[in-house]
Design a protein around this motif. Structure first.
Motif, PDB file in Angstrom:
ATOM      1  N   UNK A  22       0.867  -1.285   0.014  1.00  0.00           N
ATOM      2  CA  UNK A  22      -0.068   0.073  -0.063  1.00  0.00           C
ATOM      3  C   UNK A  22       0.846   1.287   0.110  1.00  0.00           C
ATOM      4  N   UNK A  23       1.801   1.372  -1.064  1.00  0.00           N
ATOM      5  CA  UNK A  23       2.357   2.733  -1.443  1.00  0.00           C
ATOM      6  C   UNK A  23       1.225   3.802  -1.316  1.00  0.00           C
ATOM      7  N   UNK A  24       1.670   5.070  -0.674  1.00  0.00           N
ATOM      8  CA  UNK A  24       0.303   5.898  -0.585  1.00  0.00           C
ATOM      9  C   UNK A  24       0.906   7.388  -0.740  1.00  0.00           C
ATOM     10  N   UNK A  25       2.180   7.354  -0.977  1.00  0.00           N
ATOM     11  CA  UNK A  25       2.918   8.972  -1.265  1.00  0.00           C
ATOM     12  C   UNK A  25       3.737   8.967  -2.308  1.00  0.00           C
ATOM     13  N   UNK A  26       4.003  10.114  -3.129  1.00  0.00           N
ATOM     14  CA  UNK A  26       5.132  10.050  -4.020  1.00  0.00           C
ATOM     15  C   UNK A  26       6.565   9.985  -3.441  1.00  0.00           C
ATOM     16  N   UNK A  27       6.558   9.928  -1.961  1.00  0.00           N
ATOM     17  CA  UNK A  27       8.073   9.985  -1.375  1.00  0.00           C
ATOM     18  C   UNK A  27       8.297   8.411  -1.444  1.00  0.00           C
ATOM     19  N   UNK A  28       7.113   7.454  -1.233  1.00  0.00           N
ATOM     20  CA  UNK A  28       7.241   6.032  -1.324  1.00  0.00           C
ATOM     21  C   UNK A  28       7.479   5.533  -2.638  1.00  0.00           C
ATOM     22  N   UNK A  29       6.959   6.162  -3.821  1.00  0.00           N
ATOM     23  CA  UNK A  29       7.415   5.858  -5.220  1.00  0.00           C
ATOM     24  C   UNK A  29       8.651   6.241  -5.291  1.00  0.00           C
ATOM     25  N   UNK A  30       9.252   7.432  -5.006  1.00  0.00           N
ATOM     26  CA  UNK A  30      10.420   7.809  -5.276  1.00  0.00           C
ATOM     27  C   UNK A  30      11.575   6.739  -4.515  1.00  0.00           C
ATOM     28  N   UNK A  31      11.419   6.445  -3.433  1.00  0.00           N
ATOM     29  CA  UNK A  31      12.155   5.652  -2.791  1.00  0.00           C
ATOM     30  C   UNK A  31      12.438   4.198  -3.557  1.00  0.00           C
ATOM     31  N   UNK A  32      11.154   3.800  -4.015  1.00  0.00           N
ATOM     32  CA  UNK A  32      11.006   2.255  -4.688  1.00  0.00           C
ATOM     33  C   UNK A  32      12.057   2.351  -5.929  1.00  0.00           C
ATOM     34  N   UNK A  33      11.542   3.621  -6.837  1.00  0.00           N
ATOM     35  CA  UNK A  33      12.339   3.889  -8.087  1.00  0.00           C
ATOM     36  C   UNK A  33      13.832   3.795  -7.950  1.00  0.00           C
ATOM     37  N   UNK A  34      14.163   4.436  -6.612  1.00  0.00           N
ATOM     38  CA  UNK A  34      15.542   4.605  -6.369  1.00  0.00           C
ATOM     39  C   UNK A  34      16.291   3.316  -6.094  1.00  0.00           C
ATOM     40  N   UNK A  35      15.706   2.361  -5.256  1.00  0.00           N
ATOM     41  CA  UNK A  35      16.001   1.030  -5.003  1.00  0.00           C
ATOM     42  C   UNK A  35      16.283   0.085  -6.313  1.00  0.00           C
TER      43      UNK A  35
END
Ligand SMILES: [Zn+2]
Length: 475
Positions: free
Chosen positions: A252-265
């Motif tokens: 349940x990713x809910x924020x742009x910050x979460x999306x960015x962290x996954x993209x970086x990983x």
């Protein structure tokens, strides 16, 4: 001898969408052939799918059925079980869901699975599986049991980095134990499924808002906020990076910050996958202000419209791979019984309209291809969770789990037309396609509004995470 031919539809296959016939023998798909190429004469049954979309049955990798939630008055709310929710799921084209087995109170992993089986075996018309849900203070022997469970076909481990609510304890796992768990997952070929929030930030915000008297649930996005998602995602992803081979699925990713962290990983080549929820893609924190605004909520929380846009961008750029419901099926009365930041019921009702609603939002409104839509509501979950190609694919040898959608269907979602509960957060949502036939392992479960399933039709799905998924190369 074929048991069933589904003829003339637009068939969503792993190779793309083809006009063709799907042949079923027993519980599996025997062939996909050009229209009319299969002999209907020796076939028990033919379903004409002309003008319809034929796709793999939906897979919801995140549901909570027959789940206990404590209401504000301290009494337990037991949510609807697999029989009721499974029937609704089948009406909505979903044939498989993954729930949780609660591994706590000194019980072994085996005991946790057996206890959960009591809620499901003989009671689920859908096929199902569990993520093992670790609770705080796991005993030292947990790592050996985890390795055995992975080997035995239970390869996903749910981990919380927060207790979510101030009144709750027992969920959050400390980073030392998570570190131990990751070493087992990496070695034994398991997958961590993570609820990541920064517990310090979340509990700080509860205390602050309570002190300031801003306790209405419409403030939930301030408590379960973007900074919390940013810090917690990065901390857990960094921990995973330090244990080579750790594969994670961020729930349940809910924020742009979460999306960015996954993209970086993922940019570093780490095997990390993202899930969001249908309500996070379509509602934002301003919806809390609508009548019965709790019905749009599930933890962590709805966020801003910018976050919503980031989640949509994630679905288009292989950062968000699955769209789940976080199903927690209860009545409107129970869903709205809490109205504070610290007592609002989590979870959501949505297994039935998920496929229809997401078709509207993805295919009709955003010009997503049928293949990408199917990936996000079915195939990717199968690939990540160790069910592919048995599930999530229309291909010879795969289970004949099939949803037939009518793309000429128009109307609005109405709770009264659904089979789930007495409300839906999707009330009034436009329909541009709707499942009209659902087949589970070759058995027609729903057809033209009639239900032919039974509570003994579902089976537990033992799983093994593929090497491709573990290496980050699956998606
Ligand atoms: Zn959940």
């Amino acid at each position: 001898m074929l048991d069933l031919i589904i003829g003339g539809g637009d068939v969503v296959t792993p190779q793309g969408v083809v006009r063709g016939d799907v042949a079923v023998a027993g519980e599996t798909i025997a062939a996909i052939a050009a229209p009319g190429a299969l002999s209907a004469e020796s076939t028990a049954r033919v379903i004409d799918a002309t003008g319809h979309i034929v796709m793999p049955g939906g897979i919801d990798p995140h549901v909570h059925l027959h789940h206990v939630w404590i209401k504000p008055d301290g009494t337990p709310l037991v949510t609807a079980g697999p029989e009721q929710v499974g029937r609704a799921a089948l009406f909505g084209g979903t044939t498989t869901f993954i729930d949780f087995a609660y591994w706590r109170d000194g019980a072994s992993a085996r005991q946790a699975i057996e206890a959960r089986d009591k809620d499901f075996v003989g009671k689920s018309p859908c096929d199902w599986a569990y993520h093992l849900m670790l609770h705080s203070e796991p005993p030292p022997e947990f790592s050996g049991q985890l390795a055995e469970a992975i080997e035995a076909g239970y390869p996903t481990l749910k981990i919380f980095t927060t207790n979510i609510l101030p009144s709750r304890s027992g969920r959050m796992i400390d980073f030392g134990d998570i570190w131990e768990a990751f070493q087992v997952l990496a070695k034994a070929g398991g997958l961590g499924v993570i609820h990541a929030e920064d517990n310090d930030i979340v509990m700080h915000m509860y205390a602050k808002l309570i002190r300031e008297g801003r306790v209405g649930f419409e403030h939930l996005a301030e408590v379960h906020n973007q900074l919390s998602e940013d810090l917690s995602f990065r901390r857990i992803l960094r921990l995973a990076e330090s244990v080579p081979g750790t594969a994670l699925y961020m729930m349940h990713v809910s924020a742009g910050t979460g999306v960015a962290a996954i993209a970086e990983a993922r940019g570093k080549g780490l095997p990390v996958y993202g899930e969001t929820l249908h309500q996070y893609l379509n509602y934002s924190a301003s919806d809390y202000k609508r009548p019965n605004g709790q019905i749009y909520h599930t933890y962590p929380s709805l966020k801003s419209q910018d976050d919503q846009q980031a989640l949509w961008a994630g679905t288009a750029s292989d950062t968000i791979h699955c769209i789940a419901t976080d199903e927690l099926c209860c009545t409107l009365k129970d869903k709205t019984v809490g109205n504070r930041i610290d007592d609002t019921t989590g979870g959501n009702s949505g297994v039935e309209p998920r496929l229809g609603v997401m078709y509207t939002e993805m295919v009709a409104r955003r010009a997503y291809s049928l293949s990408r839509y199917v990936d996000l509501v079915s195939t990717n979950a199968a690939k990540i969770m160790g069910l592919y190609p048995r599930k999530g694919a229309l291909a010879p040898g795969s289970d004949a789990d099939i949803a037939i959608l009518d793309p000429a269907r128009r109307g609005k979602v109405r709770a009264a037309d659904l089979h789930e509960t007495d409300y839906t957060p999707w009330e009034g949502h436009d329909i541009f396609a709707w499942p009209v036939v659902t087949i589970l392992r070759g058995k027609v479960m729903v057809e033209s509004g009639r239900y032919f399933g039974s509570a003994s039709d579902g089976r537990y799905l033992k799983r093994k995470i593929s090497q491709k998924t573990l290496r980050g190369a699956a998606l």
